[in-house]
Design a protein around this motif. Structure first.
Motif, PDB file in Angstrom:
ATOM      1  N   MET A   1       0.836  -1.210   0.000  1.00  0.00           N
ATOM      2  CA  MET A   1       0.000   0.000   0.000  1.00  0.00           C
ATOM      3  C   MET A   1       0.870   1.259   0.000  1.00  0.00           C
ATOM      4  O   MET A   1       0.643   2.184  -0.784  1.00  0.00           O
TER       5      MET A   1
ATOM      6  N   GLU B   1       2.768   2.323  -3.198  1.00  0.00           N
ATOM      7  CA  GLU B   1       2.045   3.078  -4.236  1.00  0.00           C
ATOM      8  C   GLU B   1       2.379   4.564  -4.166  1.00  0.00           C
ATOM      9  O   GLU B   1       2.131   5.305  -5.100  1.00  0.00           O
TER      10      GLU B   1
ATOM     11  N   GLU C   1      -7.229   5.687   1.443  1.00  0.00           N
ATOM     12  CA  GLU C   1      -6.091   4.895   1.938  1.00  0.00           C
ATOM     13  C   GLU C   1      -6.582   3.629   2.643  1.00  0.00           C
ATOM     14  O   GLU C   1      -5.960   2.581   2.549  1.00  0.00           O
TER      15      GLU C   1
ATOM     16  N   LYS D   1      -7.370   1.145   0.004  1.00  0.00           N
ATOM     17  CA  LYS D   1      -6.133   0.575  -0.559  1.00  0.00           C
ATOM     18  C   LYS D   1      -5.559  -0.501   0.347  1.00  0.00           C
ATOM     19  O   LYS D   1      -5.203  -1.583  -0.113  1.00  0.00           O
TER      20      LYS D   1
ATOM     21  N   CYS E   1      -5.061  -4.509  -0.442  1.00  0.00           N
ATOM     22  CA  CYS E   1      -3.726  -5.135  -0.372  1.00  0.00           C
ATOM     23  C   CYS E   1      -3.736  -6.299   0.623  1.00  0.00           C
ATOM     24  O   CYS E   1      -3.140  -7.355   0.361  1.00  0.00           O
TER      25      CYS E   1
END
Ligand code: BTN
Length: 256
Positions: free
Chosen positions: A97, A100, A171, A174, A178
């Motif tokens: 994460m 990225e 976030e 994300k 993940c």
């Protein structure tokens, strides 16, 4: 408020959002014990009044600035001796994460995540063992997102790294995606070697010289690997022997 995550297989189908609680790990444990803690359930809070860290420490975070959540897992296919794999997949998911946003991410054994030598994330995993297997695992994760000052050295946030305030919902989505991907890897027995390889390839100090505090002395050494039990394998400089250490036996010292 956090929304349910779509397109995941296990993690994030059910999200329990609490404006404030003692510790999301404690709430997740209560759900499990009352029989309503389905696998993949996430408990997330804006604020914790008793956030817990590893080794009895306190996890402090400003209210509504960062991500603080716990995931209920039931990794029944993982043998007790292999439980460090859970730490490894969680560390890798957080690595994925943050990767990225920046290429400066490192996993610091056992499962802290650092960016440019500052800690952005910590994990508190509490496994319950029943007979020969893990009946459930509560994975508590803190990721510093928007808090800018910490008052402690070597702690930072994603906003400090990117120079921008970030959307907590984005976030959160994300990291849940993940985690879901890495958890699928854990459930496939042919992926376990890959998990261990990926973990080593992002591990701070792996095959490079770093400093440790051991028995009140500062010693340089290289990390040569991590045992299946989770112990770190270190070769001190000037020695040929490879020693293994548990969490309380050795400490990291940062190069100046
Ligand atoms: C550490 O690095 O010491 C581990 C920190 C873990 C913090 C998270 S925040 C969400 C969850 N609830 C807790 O009480 N602790 C974990």
């Amino acid at each position: 408020m956090y929304n349910t995550i779509h397109n995941t297989l296990i993690i994030g189908k059910k999200i329990i959002y609490l404006p404030t609680c003692h510790s999301t790990n404690d709430i997740a444990a209560e759900l499990v014990h009352s029989g309503i803690g389905e696998e993949g359930t996430v408990v997330i809070a804006d604020n914790q009044t008793g956030g817990r860290g590893q080794r009895g420490t306190v996890w402090q975070s400003e209210s509504r600035q960062n991500l603080m959540f716990s995931v209920i897992l039931r990794p029944v296919s993982i043998a007790i001796e292999q439980q460090f794999l859970i730490s490894q997949v969680v560390a890798l998911a957080i690595y994925d994460m943050l990767r990225e946003h920046t290429d400066q991410v490192k996993i610091k054994w056992p499962n802290d995540i650092y960016v440019s030598e500052k800690k952005l994330s910590g994990t508190l995993i509490e496994n319950s063992i029943q007979g020969a297997s893990i009946s459930h695992s509560i994975v508590g994760i803190g990721i510093n997102i928007n808090q800018l000052t910490f008052g402690i050295d070597r702690i930072s946030s994603l906003a400090n790294v990117t120079g921008n305030q970030m959307s907590l919902q984005e976030e959160f989505e994300k990291i849940i995606r993940c985690l879901d991907v890495r958890y699928q890897q854990l459930l496939r027995s042919n992926q376990l070697t890959k998990i261990r390889e990926d973990y080593l390839s992002h591990l701070y100090g792996y095959q490079s010289s770093v400093l440790f505090r051991y028995q009140d002395k500062i010693i340089s050494g290289i990390v040569t690997g991590v045992a299946e039990s989770g112990q770190i394998l270190v070769q001190f400089s000037g020695e040929t022997e490879i020693r293994s250490f548990g969490l309380k036996e050795i400490e990291w010292v940062w190069n100046a």
